[in-house]
Design a protein around this motif. Structure first.
Motif, PDB file in Angstrom:
ATOM      1  N   GLN A 140      38.228  44.811  46.620  1.00 18.18           N
ATOM      2  CA  GLN A 140      38.876  43.755  46.444  1.00 18.18           C
ATOM      3  C   GLN A 140      38.509  42.143  47.109  1.00 18.18           C
ATOM      4  OE1 GLN A 140      41.834  46.027  48.738  1.00 18.18           O
ATOM      5  NE2 GLN A 140      42.560  47.504  47.667  1.00 18.18           N
ATOM      6  N   ALA A 155      41.139  45.837  35.893  1.00 24.40           N
ATOM      7  CA  ALA A 155      41.078  47.093  36.549  1.00 24.40           C
ATOM      8  C   ALA A 155      41.620  48.010  34.904  1.00 24.40           C
ATOM      9  CB  ALA A 155      42.653  47.363  37.448  1.00 24.40           C
ATOM     10  N   SER A 158      42.556  53.121  36.477  1.00 25.86           N
ATOM     11  CA  SER A 158      42.952  53.367  38.354  1.00 25.86           C
ATOM     12  C   SER A 158      42.935  51.462  38.840  1.00 25.86           C
ATOM     13  CB  SER A 158      42.480  54.002  38.338  1.00 25.86           C
ATOM     14  OG  SER A 158      42.747  54.462  40.135  1.00 25.86           O
ATOM     15  N   ASP A 159      44.589  51.695  38.967  1.00 25.76           N
ATOM     16  CA  ASP A 159      44.601  50.219  39.763  1.00 25.76           C
ATOM     17  C   ASP A 159      43.528  50.477  41.256  1.00 25.76           C
ATOM     18  OD1 ASP A 159      46.607  48.963  38.773  1.00 25.76           O
ATOM     19  OD2 ASP A 159      48.174  50.354  39.407  1.00 25.76           O
ATOM     20  N   TYR A 161      44.228  47.347  44.058  1.00 24.10           N
ATOM     21  CA  TYR A 161      44.771  46.710  44.273  1.00 24.10           C
ATOM     22  C   TYR A 161      46.326  47.723  44.371  1.00 24.10           C
ATOM     23  CZ  TYR A 161      42.220  42.677  44.590  1.00 24.10           C
ATOM     24  OH  TYR A 161      41.144  41.705  44.724  1.00 24.10           O
ATOM     25  N   ALA A 164      48.914  46.218  42.842  1.00 28.62           N
ATOM     26  CA  ALA A 164      49.119  46.055  41.389  1.00 28.62           C
ATOM     27  C   ALA A 164      49.325  44.952  40.614  1.00 28.62           C
ATOM     28  CB  ALA A 164      50.168  47.183  40.805  1.00 28.62           C
ATOM     29  N   GLU A 166      47.313  43.356  39.493  1.00 27.96           N
ATOM     30  CA  GLU A 166      45.909  42.524  38.590  1.00 27.96           C
ATOM     31  C   GLU A 166      45.984  43.281  37.612  1.00 27.96           C
ATOM     32  OE1 GLU A 166      44.140  45.986  40.354  1.00 27.96           O
ATOM     33  OE2 GLU A 166      45.519  45.602  39.736  1.00 27.96           O
ATOM     34  N   TYR A 168      45.547  45.456  34.385  1.00 26.45           N
ATOM     35  CA  TYR A 168      45.520  46.919  34.292  1.00 26.45           C
ATOM     36  C   TYR A 168      45.531  47.238  32.848  1.00 26.45           C
ATOM     37  CZ  TYR A 168      46.514  51.702  34.551  1.00 26.45           C
ATOM     38  OH  TYR A 168      46.471  53.351  34.637  1.00 26.45           O
TER      39      TYR A 168
END
Length: 308
Positions: A140, A155, A158-159, A161, A164, A166, A168
């Protein structure tokens, strides 16, 4: 004697519904033209068989902005990630306004340091990244530095962070898990028993969300079906095969098996070697040649095709 008239700029203009001057600007790059208009001219030139259609296409490509995108996928579940790579490549080819070059890399070594090295190398070479990875503080931190330097990171599947926050691209994994719970409750043919769960790793937030969704649905709607403690399979078929045989040996009341990530073909390998098929509802995540054959043979119950 061939009386067929050779297509001219006027022919292209008429077919495209544009002026001759616009077609001339595209052909000779005399002035900037809207990319959509230029593409329309190119399509018309090809349709009428204009001799300079290839030149027009070259002019359009030269005027487009060019980008290189780095795509980091997992080296396991090769059939699934092969489909993902093919889908991304096809999508890139459909982008008429830009020239996109894709650089695919695959995670073989899952240690954080190795993944960071791959991500950072791609960031040096590319204008933007899409990354499949598990959540880890060092990964991260590396991504945060790359984004701060102006390289976008998405991402994928799958996340990365917990928050979440960012960008995706992927499914709502909690809903995928609840869907698996619904399918298990309605197809396993039993109201009581244990359910085996296999996932790539606890740090894959997408896998965790699927497990939580599965557990929440069964607890609410089918409490007699008890999910066992999740088994890590690293998305690996051989590990999944061993885990399946172990679960069958240790749990007489096993009524279902769910793979929330890759490695589902390992269940098929395990079941195909048993002298007598157990009464199991098996749900896999990868539509492969082997899984489709196993469905037809009745070895497994369901495959959730992610349609990359």
């Amino acid at each position: 004697m061939n009386t067929t008239k050779r297509p001219t700029i006027a022919t292209v203009a008429e077919h495209a519904g544009l002026s001759v001057a616009t077609v001339d600007r595209v052909l000779n790059a005399r002035a900037p033209v809207n990319p959509a208009t230029a593409e329309k001219v190119f399509q018309a030139a090809e349709a009428v068989g204009y001799f300079a259609a290839r030149l027009i296409g070259q002019r359009i490509r030269e005027c487009r902005p060019s980008y290189r995108f780095g795509i980091l996928l997992l080296g396991t579940a090769q059939a699934f990630y092969g489909n993902v790579a093919a889908a991304i490549s096809e999508a890139a080819q459909r982008q008429a306004g830009v020239n996109l070059n894709l650089q695919f890399e695959y995670v073989i070594d899952r240690t954080p340091s190795a993944i960071i090295a791959q991500i950072e190398q791609l960031a040096v070479q590319c204008d933007g990244l899409a990354v499949v990875s598990f959540a880890h503080p060092l990964i991260q931190a590396s991504i945060a530095q790359i984004k701060a330097a102006g390289v976008p990171v998405i991402a994928l599947l799958s996340d990365i962070y917990e928050a979440a926050d960012e960008p995706y691209v992927g499914q709502d994994n909690h809903e995928v898990g609840r869907t698996m719970g619904w399918l298990m409750a309605h197809t396993c043919g039993a109201r009581k028993g244990s359910v085996g769960v296999l996932l790539g790793g606890h740090r894959f937030l997408g896998h965790q969300a699927r497990v939580e969704g599965l557990r929440s649905y069964l607890a609410e709607r089918a409490p007699g079906l008890r999910p066992l403690e999740a088994v890590i399979n690293l998305d690996n078929n051989d590990i999944t095969e061993e885990a399946t045989l172990d679960l069958l040996a240790r749990h007489d009341d096993l009524r279902g098996l769910c793979v929330v990530g890759g490695g589902g073909d390992g269940i098929i390998s395990a079941l195909s070697q048993l002298p007598k098929q157990p009464s199991l509802c098996c749900i896999l995540q990868e539509s492969t040649e082997l899984s489709r054959k196993a469905l037809a043979q009745g070895l497994i119950s369901l495959v959730i095709d992610s349609q990359p």
